[in-house]
Scaffold this motif. Structure first.
Motif, PDB file in Angstrom:
ATOM      1  N   GLY A   1      79.720  21.202  13.423  1.00 53.51           N
ATOM      2  CA  GLY A   1      78.710  20.446  12.685  1.00 53.51           C
ATOM      3  C   GLY A   1      79.326  19.876  11.420  1.00 53.51           C
ATOM      4  N   LEU A   2      79.365  18.533  11.371  1.00 56.34           N
ATOM      5  CA  LEU A   2      80.000  17.898  10.199  1.00 56.34           C
ATOM      6  C   LEU A   2      78.969  17.113   9.395  1.00 56.34           C
ATOM      7  CD1 LEU A   2      83.322  16.784  11.887  1.00 56.34           C
ATOM      8  CD2 LEU A   2      83.015  18.658  10.260  1.00 56.34           C
TER       9      LEU A   2
ATOM     10  N   GLY B   1      79.313  20.967   6.543  1.00 53.00           N
ATOM     11  CA  GLY B   1      80.525  20.942   7.373  1.00 53.00           C
ATOM     12  C   GLY B   1      81.575  20.015   6.771  1.00 53.00           C
TER      13      GLY B   1
ATOM     14  N   TYR C   1      84.171  19.758  15.175  1.00 55.18           N
ATOM     15  CA  TYR C   1      83.207  19.479  16.241  1.00 55.18           C
ATOM     16  C   TYR C   1      81.931  18.911  15.634  1.00 55.18           C
ATOM     17  CZ  TYR C   1      86.385  22.657  18.519  1.00 55.18           C
ATOM     18  OH  TYR C   1      87.517  23.248  18.999  1.00 55.18           O
ATOM     19  N   GLU C   2      81.501  17.782  16.161  1.00 57.39           N
ATOM     20  CA  GLU C   2      80.242  17.179  15.709  1.00 57.39           C
ATOM     21  C   GLU C   2      79.605  16.464  16.893  1.00 57.39           C
ATOM     22  OE1 GLU C   2      78.137  16.799  12.868  1.00 57.39           O
ATOM     23  OE2 GLU C   2      77.072  15.649  14.402  1.00 57.39           O
ATOM     24  N   GLU C   3      78.345  16.852  17.142  1.00 63.27           N
ATOM     25  CA  GLU C   3      77.622  16.354  18.305  1.00 63.27           C
ATOM     26  C   GLU C   3      77.214  14.888  18.148  1.00 63.27           C
ATOM     27  OE1 GLU C   3      74.686  19.346  20.322  1.00 63.27           O
ATOM     28  OE2 GLU C   3      73.658  18.195  18.801  1.00 63.27           O
TER      29      GLU C   3
ATOM     30  N   THR D   1      77.750  10.090  13.335  1.00 58.13           N
ATOM     31  CA  THR D   1      78.431  10.865  12.291  1.00 58.13           C
ATOM     32  C   THR D   1      79.934  10.922  12.590  1.00 58.13           C
ATOM     33  OG1 THR D   1      76.444  12.217  12.128  1.00 58.13           O
ATOM     34  CG2 THR D   1      78.407  13.078  11.051  1.00 58.13           C
TER      35      THR D   1
ATOM     36  N   PRO E   1      82.991  16.352  20.445  1.00 59.77           N
ATOM     37  CA  PRO E   1      81.533  16.491  20.388  1.00 59.77           C
ATOM     38  C   PRO E   1      81.060  17.943  20.516  1.00 59.77           C
ATOM     39  CG  PRO E   1      82.202  15.260  22.357  1.00 59.77           C
ATOM     40  CD  PRO E   1      83.438  15.546  21.582  1.00 59.77           C
ATOM     41  N   ASN E   2      81.726  18.714  21.361  1.00 53.77           N
ATOM     42  CA  ASN E   2      81.289  20.101  21.584  1.00 53.77           C
ATOM     43  C   ASN E   2      82.482  21.034  21.629  1.00 53.77           C
ATOM     44  OD1 ASN E   2      78.407  19.684  22.129  1.00 53.77           O
ATOM     45  ND2 ASN E   2      79.225  18.425  23.786  1.00 53.77           N
TER      46      ASN E   2
ATOM     47  N   CYS F   1      78.195  25.248  10.974  1.00 52.31           N
ATOM     48  CA  CYS F   1      77.569  24.391   9.958  1.00 52.31           C
ATOM     49  C   CYS F   1      76.446  23.583  10.572  1.00 52.31           C
ATOM     50  CB  CYS F   1      78.610  23.492   9.304  1.00 52.31           C
ATOM     51  SG  CYS F   1      79.751  24.421   8.310  1.00 52.31           S
ATOM     52  N   ILE F   2      75.621  24.248  11.372  1.00 52.96           N
ATOM     53  CA  ILE F   2      74.480  23.565  11.980  1.00 52.96           C
ATOM     54  C   ILE F   2      73.188  24.160  11.420  1.00 52.96           C
ATOM     55  CG2 ILE F   2      75.748  22.967  14.062  1.00 52.96           C
ATOM     56  CD1 ILE F   2      74.469  25.303  15.491  1.00 52.96           C
TER      57      ILE F   2
ATOM     58  N   PHE G   1      72.421  26.575  20.433  1.00 51.77           N
ATOM     59  CA  PHE G   1      73.879  26.675  20.402  1.00 51.77           C
ATOM     60  C   PHE G   1      74.342  27.965  21.085  1.00 51.77           C
ATOM     61  CE2 PHE G   1      77.589  28.606  18.382  1.00 51.77           C
ATOM     62  CZ  PHE G   1      78.557  27.758  18.908  1.00 51.77           C
TER      63      PHE G   1
ATOM     64  N   PRO H   1      77.075  30.149   7.403  1.00 54.12           N
ATOM     65  CA  PRO H   1      76.410  29.813   6.153  1.00 54.12           C
ATOM     66  C   PRO H   1      74.952  29.433   6.387  1.00 54.12           C
ATOM     67  CG  PRO H   1      77.608  27.901   6.966  1.00 54.12           C
ATOM     68  CD  PRO H   1      77.703  28.975   8.026  1.00 54.12           C
TER      69      PRO H   1
ATOM     70  N   MET I   1      76.899  32.293   1.731  1.00 51.28           N
ATOM     71  CA  MET I   1      75.949  31.298   1.257  1.00 51.28           C
ATOM     72  C   MET I   1      76.619  30.449   0.185  1.00 51.28           C
ATOM     73  SD  MET I   1      73.292  29.562   1.333  1.00 51.28           S
ATOM     74  CE  MET I   1      72.719  30.275   2.860  1.00 51.28           C
TER      75      MET I   1
ATOM     76  N   GLY J   1      72.605  28.566  -3.066  1.00 48.00           N
ATOM     77  CA  GLY J   1      72.767  27.617  -1.958  1.00 48.00           C
ATOM     78  C   GLY J   1      72.038  26.320  -2.282  1.00 48.00           C
TER      79      GLY J   1
HETATM   80  N1  NAP Z   1      73.681  21.495   2.627  1.00 52.63           N
HETATM   81  C1  NAP Z   1      73.887  22.523   1.842  1.00 52.63           C
HETATM   82  O1  NAP Z   1      74.079  22.401   0.621  1.00 52.63           O
HETATM   83  C2  NAP Z   1      73.946  23.922   2.415  1.00 52.63           C
HETATM   84  C3  NAP Z   1      74.237  25.011   1.550  1.00 52.63           C
HETATM   85  C4  NAP Z   1      74.307  26.308   2.101  1.00 52.63           C
HETATM   86  C5  NAP Z   1      74.074  26.501   3.461  1.00 52.63           C
HETATM   87  N2  NAP Z   1      73.754  25.430   4.241  1.00 52.63           N
HETATM   88  C6  NAP Z   1      73.536  25.675   5.685  1.00 52.63           C
HETATM   89  O2  NAP Z   1      74.491  24.928   6.399  1.00 52.63           O
HETATM   90  C7  NAP Z   1      73.945  24.475   7.626  1.00 52.63           C
HETATM   91  C8  NAP Z   1      74.202  22.980   7.765  1.00 52.63           C
HETATM   92  O3  NAP Z   1      73.490  22.278   6.732  1.00 52.63           O
HETATM   93  P1  NAP Z   1      73.723  20.723   6.485  1.00 52.63           P
HETATM   94  O4  NAP Z   1      72.976  20.372   5.263  1.00 52.63           O
HETATM   95  O5  NAP Z   1      75.182  20.443   6.543  1.00 52.63           O
HETATM   96  O6  NAP Z   1      72.999  20.114   7.790  1.00 52.63           O
HETATM   97  P2  NAP Z   1      73.248  18.681   8.438  1.00 52.63           P
HETATM   98  O7  NAP Z   1      73.674  17.704   7.403  1.00 52.63           O
HETATM   99  O8  NAP Z   1      72.045  18.383   9.278  1.00 52.63           O
HETATM  100  O9  NAP Z   1      74.511  18.902   9.406  1.00 52.63           O
HETATM  101  C9  NAP Z   1      74.477  19.526  10.654  1.00 52.63           C
HETATM  102  C10 NAP Z   1      75.295  18.657  11.626  1.00 52.63           C
HETATM  103  O10 NAP Z   1      75.609  19.414  12.803  1.00 52.63           O
HETATM  104  C11 NAP Z   1      75.345  18.600  13.961  1.00 52.63           C
HETATM  105  N3  NAP Z   1      75.088  19.506  15.085  1.00 52.63           N
HETATM  106  C12 NAP Z   1      73.940  20.160  15.410  1.00 52.63           C
HETATM  107  N4  NAP Z   1      74.131  20.942  16.495  1.00 52.63           N
HETATM  108  C13 NAP Z   1      75.436  20.802  16.866  1.00 52.63           C
HETATM  109  C14 NAP Z   1      76.248  21.359  17.905  1.00 52.63           C
HETATM  110  N5  NAP Z   1      75.748  22.251  18.775  1.00 52.63           N
HETATM  111  N6  NAP Z   1      77.548  20.993  17.984  1.00 52.63           N
HETATM  112  C15 NAP Z   1      78.071  20.109  17.106  1.00 52.63           C
HETATM  113  N7  NAP Z   1      77.347  19.548  16.097  1.00 52.63           N
HETATM  114  C16 NAP Z   1      76.050  19.892  15.976  1.00 52.63           C
HETATM  115  C17 NAP Z   1      74.157  17.787  13.528  1.00 52.63           C
HETATM  116  O11 NAP Z   1      73.980  16.657  14.358  1.00 52.63           O
HETATM  117  P3  NAP Z   1      72.467  16.022  14.432  1.00 52.63           P
HETATM  118  O12 NAP Z   1      72.226  15.370  13.128  1.00 52.63           O
HETATM  119  O13 NAP Z   1      72.556  15.063  15.578  1.00 52.63           O
HETATM  120  O14 NAP Z   1      71.534  17.176  14.685  1.00 52.63           O
HETATM  121  C18 NAP Z   1      74.535  17.420  12.090  1.00 52.63           C
HETATM  122  O15 NAP Z   1      75.399  16.307  12.033  1.00 52.63           O
HETATM  123  C19 NAP Z   1      72.462  24.829   7.624  1.00 52.63           C
HETATM  124  O16 NAP Z   1      72.258  25.923   8.478  1.00 52.63           O
HETATM  125  C20 NAP Z   1      72.176  25.208   6.183  1.00 52.63           C
HETATM  126  O17 NAP Z   1      71.233  26.269   6.100  1.00 52.63           O
HETATM  127  C21 NAP Z   1      73.705  24.151   3.769  1.00 52.63           C
END
Ligand code: NAP
Length: 265
Positions: free
Chosen positions: A11-12, A16, A34-36, A40, A54-55, A67-68, A76, A93, A114, A166
């Motif tokens: 997940g990027l 990510g 890896y990013e689906e 992106t 992708p996977n 990072c999803i 997943f 995380p 976190m 976080g």
């Molecule tokens: N952002 C923060 O500051 C932060 C801080 C601490 C913890 N977190 C945690 O980190 C995680 C990610 O947060 P984020 O803000 O980075 O979310 P995000 O921007 O939505 O990124 C997740 C990415 O992963 C892709 N994805 C989903 N399932 C996948 C799979 N099976 N294989 C490959 N790629 C996949 C998603 O694609 P789609 O868009 O197509 O679904 C999306 O591009 C969350 O669980 C969150 O709780 C985030």
């Protein structure tokens, strides 16, 4: 020479990419991405000369960082847990996702962290908790510590840590947003106000000494009967403390709620 450690980032999105940016400067790490989402993937490939699949295919060693989003976790693991070798260290995380819940899907060693987005600048705060002894694969020493300050906490504190640390950057961004809005209402153009506030935020770290409490820092800005004091008094009258408490409380509760949702699914 030290053997490089393999780290797969799944997940990027926001986080990510921050991991990728922070870790790509680390010569002791081999990254696998890896990013689906095709869009992106394409935008990242315009910026970086790298490979993104992708996977996941079968991962038999190293570390897998999830990072999803919480809502994608169940799918997943149901579709891919057989692609994670038993020696792989899983780093999560994901907000609300408990170690025990991951262990319902796989029996691997797990480190729950976190972080916040400051890991991009190798300046993050990385609270962690793990279900194994020592520093398996040197992950903490070689990779996490490279991204910021690491500290072990009890898992019970993770909901609160998620809320204050976080989500932490968002509280400061929203406060900045409201400072800009106030300045705009009082006659300044939005661009000027935004630039002033951004300059202020960038300068703040230079004013903070390790030993100061936040009360002491406020006192350094305020003088009797001055402008700061007038504003601070208004915050007291408007119950600023309650407003912030409620926000942190809500964020903490949401994290606990996500934990329950992930367990019940
Ligand atoms: N952002 C923060 O500051 C932060 C801080 C601490 C913890 N977190 C945690 O980190 C995680 C990610 O947060 P984020 O803000 O980075 O979310 P995000 O921007 O939505 O990124 C997740 C990415 O992963 C892709 N994805 C989903 N399932 C996948 C799979 N099976 N294989 C490959 N790629 C996949 C998603 O694609 P789609 O868009 O197509 O679904 C999306 O591009 C969350 O669980 C969150 O709780 C985030």
């Amino acid at each position: 020479m030290m053997k490089k450690i393999d780290i797969s980032i799944l997940g990027l999105g926001n986080l990510g990419t921050a991991f990728f940016e922070g870790l790509r400067k680390n010569n002791n790490v081999n990254l696998h991405l890896y990013e689906e989402n095709e869009g992106t993937r394409k935008s990242l490939l315009k910026l970086y000369d790298t490979k993104i699949l992708p996977n996941i295919e079968f991962i038999d060693s190293g570390i897998l960082i999830l990072c999803i989003k919480p809502q994608n976790i169940r799918d997943f693991f149901e579709s891919s847990s057989n692609k994670i070798g038993e020696n792989v260290l899983i780093c999560s995380p994901v907000a609300g996702l408990e170690i025990e819940t991951i262990n319902q899907y796989v029996e691997n060693k797990i480190i729950r962290i976190m972080p916040n987005l400051l890991i991009r600048e190798n300046n993050g705060l990385i609270p962690f908790v793990k279900n194994y002894d020592g520093d398996y694969l040197n992950f903490i020493n070689v990779a996490l510590s490279f991204l910021g300050n690491t500290e072990e906490f009890d898992e019970e504190l993770f909901a609160l840590i998620t809320a204050i640390s976080g989500s932490g950057p968002a509280w400061f961004y929203e406060l900045s947003n409201q400072l800009v809005n106030s300045a705009t209402k009082l006659g300044m153009n939005e661009n000027d106000a935004t630039n002033l506030i951004k300059g202020l935020i960038k300068a703040l770290p230079n004013l903070i000494n390790e030993d100061d409490t936040f009360d002491e820092l406020v006192n350094k800005v305020k003088s009797p009967k001055g402008t700061t004091e007038a504003g601070l008094n208004s915050l007291i009258v408007d119950n600023f403390d309650n407003i912030i408490f409620n926000a942190i409380h809500q964020a903490t509760n949401r994290s606990i709620e996500i934990s329950t949702e992930l367990k019940n699914e």
